[in-house]
Design a protein around this motif. Structure first.
Motif, PDB file in Angstrom:
ATOM      1  N   ALA A   1       0.675  -1.204   0.067  1.00  0.00           N
ATOM      2  CA  ALA A   1      -0.075  -0.025   0.147  1.00  0.00           C
ATOM      3  C   ALA A   1       0.802   1.244  -0.120  1.00  0.00           C
ATOM      4  CB  ALA A   1      -1.077  -0.083   1.258  1.00  0.00           C
ATOM      5  N   TYR A   2       2.043   1.214   0.729  1.00  0.00           N
ATOM      6  CA  TYR A   2       2.818   2.365   1.050  1.00  0.00           C
ATOM      7  C   TYR A   2       3.486   2.491  -0.631  1.00  0.00           C
ATOM      8  CZ  TYR A   2       6.969   5.142   1.936  1.00  0.00           C
ATOM      9  OH  TYR A   2       7.720   6.189   1.982  1.00  0.00           O
ATOM     10  N   LEU A   3       3.779   1.581  -1.094  1.00  0.00           N
ATOM     11  CA  LEU A   3       4.585   1.621  -2.660  1.00  0.00           C
ATOM     12  C   LEU A   3       3.410   2.143  -3.618  1.00  0.00           C
ATOM     13  CD1 LEU A   3       6.808  -1.691  -2.687  1.00  0.00           C
ATOM     14  CD2 LEU A   3       7.481   0.765  -2.249  1.00  0.00           C
ATOM     15  N   GLU A   4       2.187   1.858  -3.443  1.00  0.00           N
ATOM     16  CA  GLU A   4       1.286   2.284  -4.220  1.00  0.00           C
ATOM     17  C   GLU A   4       0.574   3.738  -3.812  1.00  0.00           C
ATOM     18  OE1 GLU A   4      -1.641  -0.718  -4.263  1.00  0.00           O
ATOM     19  OE2 GLU A   4      -0.044  -2.213  -5.136  1.00  0.00           O
ATOM     20  N   LEU A   5       1.487   4.155  -2.805  1.00  0.00           N
ATOM     21  CA  LEU A   5       0.868   5.585  -2.051  1.00  0.00           C
ATOM     22  C   LEU A   5      -0.642   5.466  -1.835  1.00  0.00           C
ATOM     23  CD1 LEU A   5       2.325   7.934  -4.891  1.00  0.00           C
ATOM     24  CD2 LEU A   5       3.527   7.226  -2.531  1.00  0.00           C
ATOM     25  N   SER A   6      -1.025   4.430  -1.500  1.00  0.00           N
ATOM     26  CA  SER A   6      -2.484   4.102  -0.659  1.00  0.00           C
ATOM     27  C   SER A   6      -2.318   4.553   0.738  1.00  0.00           C
ATOM     28  CB  SER A   6      -3.159   2.785  -0.924  1.00  0.00           C
ATOM     29  OG  SER A   6      -4.377   2.786  -0.202  1.00  0.00           O
ATOM     30  N   TRP A   7      -2.201   5.834   1.112  1.00  0.00           N
ATOM     31  CA  TRP A   7      -1.690   6.124   2.492  1.00  0.00           C
ATOM     32  C   TRP A   7      -2.780   5.736   3.538  1.00  0.00           C
ATOM     33  CZ3 TRP A   7       2.889   7.847   2.792  1.00  0.00           C
ATOM     34  CH2 TRP A   7       3.639   8.694   1.654  1.00  0.00           C
ATOM     35  N   HIS A   8      -3.889   5.617   3.369  1.00  0.00           N
ATOM     36  CA  HIS A   8      -5.072   5.240   4.354  1.00  0.00           C
ATOM     37  C   HIS A   8      -4.664   3.833   4.661  1.00  0.00           C
ATOM     38  CE1 HIS A   8      -7.917   8.571   4.787  1.00  0.00           C
ATOM     39  NE2 HIS A   8      -6.995   9.042   3.836  1.00  0.00           N
ATOM     40  N   GLU A   9      -4.714   2.685   3.591  1.00  0.00           N
ATOM     41  CA  GLU A   9      -4.410   1.529   3.994  1.00  0.00           C
ATOM     42  C   GLU A   9      -3.001   0.940   4.392  1.00  0.00           C
ATOM     43  OE1 GLU A   9      -4.516  -2.808   1.131  1.00  0.00           O
ATOM     44  OE2 GLU A   9      -4.553  -0.772   0.128  1.00  0.00           O
ATOM     45  N   ALA A  10      -2.149   2.062   4.099  1.00  0.00           N
ATOM     46  CA  ALA A  10      -0.587   1.809   4.792  1.00  0.00           C
ATOM     47  C   ALA A  10      -0.618   2.085   6.218  1.00  0.00           C
ATOM     48  CB  ALA A  10       0.387   2.643   3.704  1.00  0.00           C
ATOM     49  N   LEU A  11      -1.293   3.170   6.458  1.00  0.00           N
ATOM     50  CA  LEU A  11      -1.380   3.638   8.043  1.00  0.00           C
ATOM     51  C   LEU A  11      -1.979   2.572   8.516  1.00  0.00           C
ATOM     52  CD1 LEU A  11      -0.609   5.751   9.830  1.00  0.00           C
ATOM     53  CD2 LEU A  11      -2.882   6.615   9.322  1.00  0.00           C
ATOM     54  N   LEU A  12      -3.117   1.981   8.084  1.00  0.00           N
ATOM     55  CA  LEU A  12      -4.014   0.989   8.826  1.00  0.00           C
ATOM     56  C   LEU A  12      -3.086  -0.077   9.167  1.00  0.00           C
ATOM     57  CD1 LEU A  12      -6.862  -0.011  10.089  1.00  0.00           C
ATOM     58  CD2 LEU A  12      -7.284  -1.015   7.843  1.00  0.00           C
ATOM     59  N   HIS A  13      -2.643  -0.940   8.097  1.00  0.00           N
ATOM     60  CA  HIS A  13      -1.893  -2.002   8.225  1.00  0.00           C
ATOM     61  C   HIS A  13      -0.693  -2.178   9.154  1.00  0.00           C
ATOM     62  CE1 HIS A  13      -4.849  -3.459   4.938  1.00  0.00           C
ATOM     63  NE2 HIS A  13      -4.834  -4.473   5.896  1.00  0.00           N
ATOM     64  N   TYR A  14       0.061  -0.778   8.873  1.00  0.00           N
ATOM     65  CA  TYR A  14       1.057  -0.536   9.644  1.00  0.00           C
ATOM     66  C   TYR A  14       0.989  -0.649  11.180  1.00  0.00           C
ATOM     67  CZ  TYR A  14       5.135  -0.757   6.261  1.00  0.00           C
ATOM     68  OH  TYR A  14       6.034  -0.931   5.288  1.00  0.00           O
ATOM     69  N   ILE A  15      -0.303  -0.039  11.459  1.00  0.00           N
ATOM     70  CA  ILE A  15      -0.582   0.090  12.876  1.00  0.00           C
ATOM     71  C   ILE A  15      -0.926  -1.570  13.422  1.00  0.00           C
ATOM     72  CG2 ILE A  15      -2.388   0.959  14.265  1.00  0.00           C
ATOM     73  CD1 ILE A  15      -2.644   3.481  12.800  1.00  0.00           C
ATOM     74  N   LEU A  16      -1.656  -1.836  12.526  1.00  0.00           N
ATOM     75  CA  LEU A  16      -2.090  -3.343  12.819  1.00  0.00           C
ATOM     76  C   LEU A  16      -0.818  -4.155  13.327  1.00  0.00           C
ATOM     77  CD1 LEU A  16      -4.939  -4.124  10.483  1.00  0.00           C
ATOM     78  CD2 LEU A  16      -4.876  -3.747  12.916  1.00  0.00           C
ATOM     79  N   ALA A  17       0.296  -4.084  12.585  1.00  0.00           N
ATOM     80  CA  ALA A  17       1.547  -4.758  12.699  1.00  0.00           C
ATOM     81  C   ALA A  17       2.461  -4.126  13.842  1.00  0.00           C
ATOM     82  CB  ALA A  17       2.432  -4.748  11.428  1.00  0.00           C
ATOM     83  N   ALA A  18       2.424  -2.681  13.979  1.00  0.00           N
ATOM     84  CA  ALA A  18       3.160  -2.261  14.772  1.00  0.00           C
ATOM     85  C   ALA A  18       2.711  -2.739  16.415  1.00  0.00           C
ATOM     86  CB  ALA A  18       3.161  -0.682  14.794  1.00  0.00           C
ATOM     87  N   GLU A  19       1.642  -2.901  16.610  1.00  0.00           N
ATOM     88  CA  GLU A  19       0.840  -3.067  17.911  1.00  0.00           C
ATOM     89  C   GLU A  19       1.196  -4.552  18.542  1.00  0.00           C
ATOM     90  OE1 GLU A  19      -0.770  -0.869  20.252  1.00  0.00           O
ATOM     91  OE2 GLU A  19      -0.046   0.540  18.867  1.00  0.00           O
TER      92      GLU A  19
END
Length: 1084
Positions: free
Chosen positions: A846-864
């Protein structure tokens, strides 16, 4: 009532008993032999002796008045005997005198007692080990002896005494004693050091037999993992003595709060049990059976086991307390409700006593390698090691009442939702059956049913109130298609999955996070249907405030619910929070290990399962442009180039392509079938040993291809012949699993181990553990553990798991109990889980595709879940898009996740530098902390980052000093670098040494500038250079003045002629000046 017996000095134990029971701290301290009153003695001339002490304490120079009468020449003796914790009956004072003249006369003599300094004074610089005295007895007696017997032994003298007496002296506690005046002068430094600690009173921790085994709620998923607790011997000697005496007559009580979801599905499920040092069940072993009855097993003194079963079953989906007390051969079992009222009670009596030693093994709450745990939530667990208590006496309250109530409300709501889903589906299916019978008779209706809209249930059997309460659920049910045939999956869970996928699709859209508020009810419905990926989403949403206000209680609720439902990310989230003790989760290493070990075991199993949403966990940082460029897809340039090279027969390209497809690496979607084609092509065409081995493995296991043992064996032998260590290990695995030829298996594994293969080390350990190693009788766990450790050092997953278990139980001699190390090793394996890798991969794509909302959501899920790379990547995104972070996150994203990152074992150096800058400058609402910033810079320096040394040097340049412990951490010798200049030189040198020395770096410039400053300062402060500089400067000034004078003279002549023509008055003045012999100009 009989008078107390006279104490005997030869029996120290009796002295202690007299101290405790005969009298209390000197209230009645005078006891004498049975004699007639004093006046009669004087008349009858019978010897007597009395002691009179004003202050009956152990003090130096205490005055004792001794009144005595001798009828014959006598010797009067005084002796003080002391008892301490380690010794009894020790003489500490003696005094004797003769009286041969004053016969038949009552005399009184004043005696000053003197005791050893360690008994009467406090510790000081000279007295270092004062003792705690339990009792002191002062004896006095008279002996009719001649002068020649003056030196006889005191015991004989006392036994032969004609009159004797004794009294007790009260011991003074060490910190109530005065300091001794030694009449010496200490050096100033020694005296100052002593005064710093003179008035510090050490406090011994209060020790009791009541132990809080568990304080926080634990979600038990019914797996073979649980909480491991080990108890050591009491530090208090009295408690430890009692414990040892109760080994063959146990007296203890256990109280457990439970919220039970299901009874045991098969056989027995573990609630609480003891595993001894031989890995056998001990006393007690408490299980739950299929009917909900409590099964209690005990180990008897004679060596065998007996078990009983309660006549009452445990309730489901309500909080209750299970109390068990054990006394000798008797067991009391009670079930208590939230209101602390007893619901059930039952007693059991055995004819034999139990054997019970709670230090010779470990306790387990829940599951272990021997038994599955119960499906429940554990509340507080209290253990009284030495006492049998009634229900009313047990102090084990249910603390977190908010979370307890939320769990009850959640499952009440979920029961309604599950019932609605079942009923709705049943109604739709029944309607379809009715209509289908009509369709077969009418071709037109059949075509409408086949191609038209699917059936919906518009006529509700539920009331208006229930429809309004769950309106979102009913709306979704109407949109779902229930016409497809059953595939064996749980209908309710399938509905939950559909709801979840619909929500995630909306959240992953361009502005998906703006819909979070409206998505929460749908996620709750999905969670209630048993699809616990939704539970984890809810936990993260409420804990981080993602689109909603932060709600810690709901965040904890959904974390626990998800973990109980075996959602991997929820389990890891709880393991991480308890490991770090953050977000109001208590630091509890045993609880953290229970969660991490669960996922670590699943990681090993998941790797053998090619199905499911899994991807290889890769460490790809968003700041690393080279790695980002290497990411590809099936239509990407990198993948297409590899495919081209693989088609041409390049073995390395075939191997890399197959790995990417098999594990889902480097951005490529997981495709085991395509991977196996490349393995087969490479094995046949290129003769590459690695490809041959990989293809043999998939043929052996039948992963994505039909099993072919014969071909697999041929390929494995072929790869082994080429010297591939893992292929040699594979042959051993074949002989072990298919031929049961342990001799050949061990032979191949020994060869592979010598070649450095960790799988072989693990397999050899299994042979020793199972007791089937050729030529070695019986099991040898010690040797097995050493092989497992060697395998773990090589990165072997199962070997690491074994070692983490050894560290948490402490049952192996070579593995002393270390819960922190156990957690770190289990966490290391858990973080390789493929389902977690899938979430990380989605975030990166998602980050590479500049899909910021999806990238933020899934990185939060992994970070927690505690994945460090996701935490630092998320912080980077929040720095890159601060508007997005501020809009959707209630927490400070940058501060939170960089802070989480640096608390990890594998934190990157740039995270330390970031946090160092935040502490140095003061980040938003955070105050400035110079010392913490230097600690962060130092840690970055230890990671080999030159910027860390550079920043430390700049901090020093600003006039700040680096604490000594930080210098020690950097291994900088303060004796060699005592001055700031020397320390700066060392920091700049290390900065340069850790940077790229082939190019001009900031560190090299800083080091050059530092050397120039030092050189210039040395020049300015040199005496010789100072005088030479002064001399040269004087010559230079003189030369300049002389030149100026000659120029001035020539110019004045020309000026005179010019002035004489035009301005006569000025000419006169100048002439006068020239003729004046005192003129400075002429003199010059």
């Amino acid at each position: 009532m009989r008078p107390p017996a006279e104490p005997r000095r030869s029996a120290p134990l009796l002295l202690v008993l007299l101290t405790n029971f005969v009298l209390s701290f000197g209230k009645e301290t005078l006891q004498t032999t049975a004699v007639t009153p004093q006046f009669q003695k004087n008349v009858d001339y019978v010897d007597f002796i009395y002691l009179n002490i004003l202050e009956k304490k152990v003090l130096n120079n205490s005055e004792v008045s001794v009144q005595y009468l001798c009828s014959k020449p006598c010797i009067v003796s005084l002796e003080a005997v002391a008892s301490s914790e380690f010794r009894t009956g020790v003489p500490v004072y003696r005094r004797r005198w003769k009286d041969e003249k004053n016969l038949y006369v009552s005399r009184t003599r004043q005696v000053h007692l003197k005791f050893p300094s360690i008994m009467v004074y406090r510790d000081d610089y000279i007295i270092r080990n004062s003792i705690i005295v339990h009792s002191v007895i002062l004896y006095a007696w008279i002996s009719h002896r001649s002068a020649s017997n003056y030196g006889d032994e005191q015991n004989e003298d006392y036994q032969a005494a004609v009159a004797k007496n004794y009294t007790f002296l009260e011991a003074v506690p060490p910190f109530e004693r005065p300091y001794k005046d030694h009449k010496v002068c200490l050096q100033w430094g020694a005296d100052y050091l002593w005064m710093l600690q003179a008035n510090r009173i050490p406090q011994c921790p209060h020790e009791t037999d009541g132990v809080q085994v568990l304080e926080f709620i634990y979600a038990s998923s019914g797996e073979k993992t649980g909480i491991v607790k080990k108890f050591e011997q009491f530090e208090n000697r009295e408690l430890e003595t009692v414990r040892q005496h109760q080994v063959d007559y146990p007296m203890f009580t256990i109280s457990i709060w439970l919220y039970l979801l299901h009874h045991c599905e098969k056989d027995l499920c573990g609630i609480l049990y003891f595993i001894d040092s031989k890995e056998m069940y001990g006393t007690p072993a408490v299980f739950l059976n299929e009917e909900g009855y409590v099964h209690i097993q005990m180990h008897l003194m004679r060596g065998d086991d007996l078990a009983v079963k309660t006549s009452f079953s445990l309730p489901l989906k309500q909080w209750f307390r299970l109390d068990l007390s054990f006394k000798g051969g008797q067991i009391e079992v009670s079930s208590v409700g939230k209101n602390l009222k007893r619901h059930h009670h039952q007693s059991f009596t055995f004819r034999e006593d139990f054997y019970y030693d709670d230090t010779a093994g470990y306790f387990v709450l829940g599951g272990s390698g021997y038994v599955n745990g119960i499906e429940a939530f554990f509340g507080p667990v209290k253990y009284y090691r030495l006492n049998v208590l009634e229900t009313e006496q047990i102090s084990n309250p249910l603390h977190d009442k908010d979370t307890v109530e939320q769990i009850e409300l959640y499952y009440e709501r979920c029961m309604d939702i599950q019932e609605i889903v079942y009923d709705y589906r049943y109604i739709v299916r029944q309607g379809e059956k009715t209509h289908r019978s009509c369709y077969y008779e009418n071709y037109y209706l059949e075509q409408i049913h086949k191609y038209g809209e699917k059936s919906k249930c518009d006529a509700f059997m539920w009331g208006k109130e229930l429809r309004e309460k769950y309106h979102t659920l009913f709306k979704l049910l109407q949109e779902m298609d229930f016409s497809s045939p059953d595939d064996g999956s749980d209908t309710v869970v399938e509905v939950g999955r559909r709801i979840f996928e619909k929500v995630v699709k909306g959240l992953s859209s361009a502005n998906g996070l703006s819909n979070l508020g409206s998505s929460v009810p749908l996620l709750v419905d999905s969670s209630c249907c048993g699809y616990h990926k939704a539970s984890y989403f809810l936990a993260v949403i409420f804990e981080t405030g993602l689109g909603v206000p932060v709600d810690r209680i709901k965040g904890l609720l959904y974390s626990l619910v998800g973990a109980q439902g075996n959602e991997r990310l929820s389990v890891m989230n709880l393991g991480y929070k308890h490991y770090q003790g953050i977000n109001n989760y208590p630091l509890d290493l045993e609880l953290s290990y229970a969660y991490y070990s669960n996922i670590a075991i699943k990681t090993s199993l998941d790797q053998h399962n090619i199905k499911g949403e899994q991807a290889f966990v890769e460490t790809i940082r968003l700041m690393d442009d080279e790695l980002l460029k290497a990411q590809t897809k099936e239509n990407g340039d990198v993948f297409m180039w590899l495919k081209h090279e693989a088609t041409r027969g390049n073995a390395a390209a075939q191997q890399r392509l197959a790995q990417m497809l098999f594990w889902g690496q480097q951005g490529v979607a997981k495709n085991p079938e395509a991977a196996i084609e490349w393995y087969a092509k490479g094995a046949i065409e290129t003769e590459d040993p690695v490809l041959i081995y990989d293809y043999a493995i998939v043929l052996f296991k039948g992963q994505g291809v039909k099993k072919n043992i014969k071909l697999a064996l041929e390929l494995m032998k072929k790869a082994a012949a080429k010297g591939l260590p893992q292929a040699v290990n594979g042959l051993g695995w074949y002989y072990h699993n298919f031929k049961r030829d342990y001799k050949k298996a061990a032979k191949h594994w020994l060869i592979a181990e010598e070649l450095g293969n960790p799988d072989a080390s693990y397999n050899l350990g299994v042979l020793y553990l199972d007791g089937i190693y050729p030529g070695v009788p019986g099991r040898n766990q010690t040797v097995a553990a050493r092989y497992f450790y060697k395998a773990a050092q090589g990165g072997h997953i199962e070997g690491t798991l074994r070692c983490s278990l050894y560290y948490i139980t402490g049952n192996m001699e070579d593995f002393p109990r270390d819960p922190e190390k156990a957690v770190i090793w289990a966490k290391h394996i858990a973080e390789k889980n493929g389902y977690l890798g899938h979430v990380i991969r989605k975030a990166l794509n998602a980050y590479l595709e500049l899909s910021w909302h999806e990238a933020l959501l899934h990185y939060i899920l992994a970070a927690e879940t505690g994945i460090e790379v996701s935490q630092s990547n998320l912080a980077h995104i929040c720095e890159e898009r601060p508007d997005l972070a501020r809009k959707y996150l209630a927490t400070d994203c940058v501060w939170r996740y960089y802070n989480f990152s640096v608390s990890q074992v594998n934190a990157p150096s740039f995270a330390y530098l970031k946090m160092g800058d935040f502490y140095y400058y003061g980040y938003q609402n955070q105050s400035r902390d110079l010392e913490l910033s230097m600690r962060m810079y130092a840690q970055a320096a230890l990671e080999g980052d030159s910027q860390g040394f550079f920043n430390l040097a700049l901090v020093m340049e600003e006039g700040n000093s680096i604490p000594s412990y930080i210098l020690d951490h950097l291994e900088i010798d303060q004796a060699l670098h005592s001055s700031n200049t020397s320390l700066l030189q060392e920091l700049y040198y290390r900065c340069w040494n850790n940077s790229n020395q082939e190019t001009i770096s900031p560190c090299s410039l800083a080091l050059l500038y530092f050397y120039m400053r030092v050189l210039w300062n040395n020049v300015l402060h040199s005496t010789l250079i100072y005088f030479m500089g002064t001399f040269l400067l004087s010559i230079l000034v003189a030369f300049a003045v002389q030149s100026f004078q000659s120029l001035s003279g020539n110019d004045s002549e020309d000026a005179t002629r010019a002035v004489q023509q035009d301005e006569p008055t000025l000419s006169n003045d100048l002439s006068q000046q020239e003729s004046n012999p005192q003129s400075p100009l002429v003199t010059s």
